[in-house]
Design a protein around this motif. Sequence first.
Motif, PDB file in Angstrom:
ATOM      1  N   LYS A  79      35.962 -56.658   8.643  1.00  0.00           N
ATOM      2  CA  LYS A  79      36.642 -56.577   9.745  1.00  0.00           C
ATOM      3  C   LYS A  79      37.829 -56.539  10.302  1.00  0.00           C
ATOM      4  CE  LYS A  79      37.615 -60.317  11.017  1.00  0.00           C
ATOM      5  NZ  LYS A  79      38.191 -61.995  11.570  1.00  0.00           N
ATOM      6  N   GLN A  80      38.962 -56.326   9.089  1.00  0.00           N
ATOM      7  CA  GLN A  80      40.131 -55.957   9.665  1.00  0.00           C
ATOM      8  C   GLN A  80      40.241 -54.190   9.587  1.00  0.00           C
ATOM      9  OE1 GLN A  80      43.319 -58.155   6.258  1.00  0.00           O
ATOM     10  NE2 GLN A  80      44.767 -56.127   7.921  1.00  0.00           N
ATOM     11  N   ASP A  81      39.629 -53.985   8.058  1.00  0.00           N
ATOM     12  CA  ASP A  81      39.577 -52.355   8.050  1.00  0.00           C
ATOM     13  C   ASP A  81      38.917 -51.969   9.238  1.00  0.00           C
ATOM     14  OD1 ASP A  81      41.305 -52.299   5.456  1.00  0.00           O
ATOM     15  OD2 ASP A  81      39.400 -52.853   4.496  1.00  0.00           O
ATOM     16  N   LEU A  82      37.300 -51.911   9.827  1.00  0.00           N
ATOM     17  CA  LEU A  82      36.792 -51.396  10.309  1.00  0.00           C
ATOM     18  C   LEU A  82      37.714 -51.656  12.377  1.00  0.00           C
ATOM     19  CD1 LEU A  82      34.135 -50.588  10.601  1.00  0.00           C
ATOM     20  CD2 LEU A  82      33.232 -52.949  11.246  1.00  0.00           C
ATOM     21  N   VAL A  83      37.784 -52.455  12.647  1.00  0.00           N
ATOM     22  CA  VAL A  83      38.164 -52.876  13.253  1.00  0.00           C
ATOM     23  C   VAL A  83      39.858 -52.049  13.566  1.00  0.00           C
ATOM     24  CG1 VAL A  83      39.866 -54.316  14.975  1.00  0.00           C
ATOM     25  CG2 VAL A  83      37.977 -55.840  14.169  1.00  0.00           C
ATOM     26  N   LYS A  84      40.785 -51.539  12.645  1.00  0.00           N
ATOM     27  CA  LYS A  84      41.693 -50.738  12.461  1.00  0.00           C
ATOM     28  C   LYS A  84      41.049 -49.661  12.904  1.00  0.00           C
ATOM     29  CE  LYS A  84      45.940 -50.009   9.585  1.00  0.00           C
ATOM     30  NZ  LYS A  84      46.426 -49.867   8.096  1.00  0.00           N
ATOM     31  N   ALA A  85      40.109 -49.308  12.021  1.00  0.00           N
ATOM     32  CA  ALA A  85      39.760 -48.060  12.908  1.00  0.00           C
ATOM     33  C   ALA A  85      38.972 -47.760  13.513  1.00  0.00           C
ATOM     34  CB  ALA A  85      38.557 -47.831  10.963  1.00  0.00           C
ATOM     35  N   ILE A  86      38.733 -48.684  14.303  1.00  0.00           N
ATOM     36  CA  ILE A  86      38.353 -48.224  15.321  1.00  0.00           C
ATOM     37  C   ILE A  86      38.850 -48.519  16.356  1.00  0.00           C
ATOM     38  CG2 ILE A  86      36.262 -49.210  17.742  1.00  0.00           C
ATOM     39  CD1 ILE A  86      34.397 -50.268  15.121  1.00  0.00           C
ATOM     40  N   CYS A  87      39.719 -48.912  16.723  1.00  0.00           N
ATOM     41  CA  CYS A  87      40.722 -48.801  17.478  1.00  0.00           C
ATOM     42  C   CYS A  87      41.867 -47.668  16.879  1.00  0.00           C
ATOM     43  CB  CYS A  87      41.993 -50.550  16.749  1.00  0.00           C
ATOM     44  SG  CYS A  87      41.191 -52.074  17.582  1.00  0.00           S
ATOM     45  N   TYR A  88      42.542 -47.080  16.084  1.00  0.00           N
ATOM     46  CA  TYR A  88      42.928 -45.811  15.592  1.00  0.00           C
ATOM     47  C   TYR A  88      42.025 -45.063  16.747  1.00  0.00           C
ATOM     48  CZ  TYR A  88      44.703 -42.018  13.517  1.00  0.00           C
ATOM     49  OH  TYR A  88      46.168 -41.398  13.624  1.00  0.00           O
ATOM     50  N   TRP A  89      40.710 -44.965  16.212  1.00  0.00           N
ATOM     51  CA  TRP A  89      40.377 -43.607  17.309  1.00  0.00           C
ATOM     52  C   TRP A  89      40.274 -43.561  18.404  1.00  0.00           C
ATOM     53  CZ3 TRP A  89      34.954 -44.188  19.542  1.00  0.00           C
ATOM     54  CH2 TRP A  89      34.132 -43.338  19.554  1.00  0.00           C
ATOM     55  N   PHE A  90      39.726 -44.853  19.407  1.00  0.00           N
ATOM     56  CA  PHE A  90      39.933 -45.020  20.600  1.00  0.00           C
ATOM     57  C   PHE A  90      41.953 -45.019  21.277  1.00  0.00           C
ATOM     58  CE2 PHE A  90      36.458 -47.915  21.023  1.00  0.00           C
ATOM     59  CZ  PHE A  90      35.445 -47.257  22.410  1.00  0.00           C
ATOM     60  N   HIS A 142      44.017 -42.621  18.875  1.00  0.00           N
ATOM     61  CA  HIS A 142      44.312 -41.218  19.333  1.00  0.00           C
ATOM     62  C   HIS A 142      42.943 -39.985  19.533  1.00  0.00           C
ATOM     63  CE1 HIS A 142      48.195 -42.868  17.624  1.00  0.00           C
ATOM     64  NE2 HIS A 142      47.608 -43.869  16.209  1.00  0.00           N
ATOM     65  N   ASN A 143      42.298 -41.024  19.774  1.00  0.00           N
ATOM     66  CA  ASN A 143      41.336 -40.199  19.773  1.00  0.00           C
ATOM     67  C   ASN A 143      40.463 -38.872  18.882  1.00  0.00           C
ATOM     68  OD1 ASN A 143      38.990 -39.350  22.040  1.00  0.00           O
ATOM     69  ND2 ASN A 143      40.399 -37.153  22.496  1.00  0.00           N
ATOM     70  N   THR A 144      41.208 -39.534  17.331  1.00  0.00           N
ATOM     71  CA  THR A 144      40.533 -38.730  16.307  1.00  0.00           C
ATOM     72  C   THR A 144      39.876 -39.863  15.131  1.00  0.00           C
ATOM     73  OG1 THR A 144      41.079 -37.382  14.815  1.00  0.00           O
ATOM     74  CG2 THR A 144      42.142 -38.623  15.474  1.00  0.00           C
ATOM     75  N   MET A 145      39.088 -39.375  14.123  1.00  0.00           N
ATOM     76  CA  MET A 145      38.037 -40.337  13.566  1.00  0.00           C
ATOM     77  C   MET A 145      38.904 -39.645  12.176  1.00  0.00           C
ATOM     78  SD  MET A 145      34.501 -40.392  13.984  1.00  0.00           S
ATOM     79  CE  MET A 145      34.272 -41.243  15.169  1.00  0.00           C
ATOM     80  N   TYR A 146      38.931 -40.546  11.714  1.00  0.00           N
ATOM     81  CA  TYR A 146      38.267 -39.708   9.359  1.00  0.00           C
ATOM     82  C   TYR A 146      37.190 -38.734  10.035  1.00  0.00           C
ATOM     83  CZ  TYR A 146      37.071 -40.582   4.174  1.00  0.00           C
ATOM     84  OH  TYR A 146      37.570 -40.146   3.402  1.00  0.00           O
ATOM     85  N   LYS A 147      37.188 -37.994   9.136  1.00  0.00           N
ATOM     86  CA  LYS A 147      35.746 -36.848   9.076  1.00  0.00           C
ATOM     87  C   LYS A 147      34.429 -37.426   8.518  1.00  0.00           C
ATOM     88  CE  LYS A 147      38.079 -32.519   9.476  1.00  0.00           C
ATOM     89  NZ  LYS A 147      38.082 -30.737   9.389  1.00  0.00           N
ATOM     90  N   ALA A 148      34.746 -38.036   7.509  1.00  0.00           N
ATOM     91  CA  ALA A 148      33.592 -38.813   6.738  1.00  0.00           C
ATOM     92  C   ALA A 148      32.668 -39.630   8.367  1.00  0.00           C
ATOM     93  CB  ALA A 148      34.098 -39.628   5.540  1.00  0.00           C
TER      94      ALA A 148
END
Length: 109
Positions: free
Chosen positions: A70-81, A83-89
């Motif tokens: 949960k913590q890592d997934l929420v952090k990654a998704i919130c970052y994407w929203f 900064h409009n960018t995501m980890y390439k993988a």
Amino acid sequence: MGNEDRCLQHVDLSVVREGPQLSYNQRKNLIAPIQEKEIYEALHDVGDSKAPGVDGYSAKLFKTCWNIVKQDLVKAICYWFKHNTMYKAFNGTLVTLHPKSADAKYLKD
């Protein structure tokens, strides 16, 4: 991805200006930061065996291990929203063909 439409309708600006519009609160909600609850609900809307990633993990894994990931997934998704960018993988795709029968010889099989 379909046929080209040569008769696209234009946007009628009078309808846009005079028609129903979102309230201030509705507009504010559209740009509000995403919440953990929304991510959790979206995850649970995905079928358990749907869309496994290249690593083979399906939605069932993330649902089952929610308290761990949960913590890592929420952090990654919130970052994407934000900064409009995501980890390439995360944006990788793998197409796998599954044979319709045991003796498949052609691509159509």
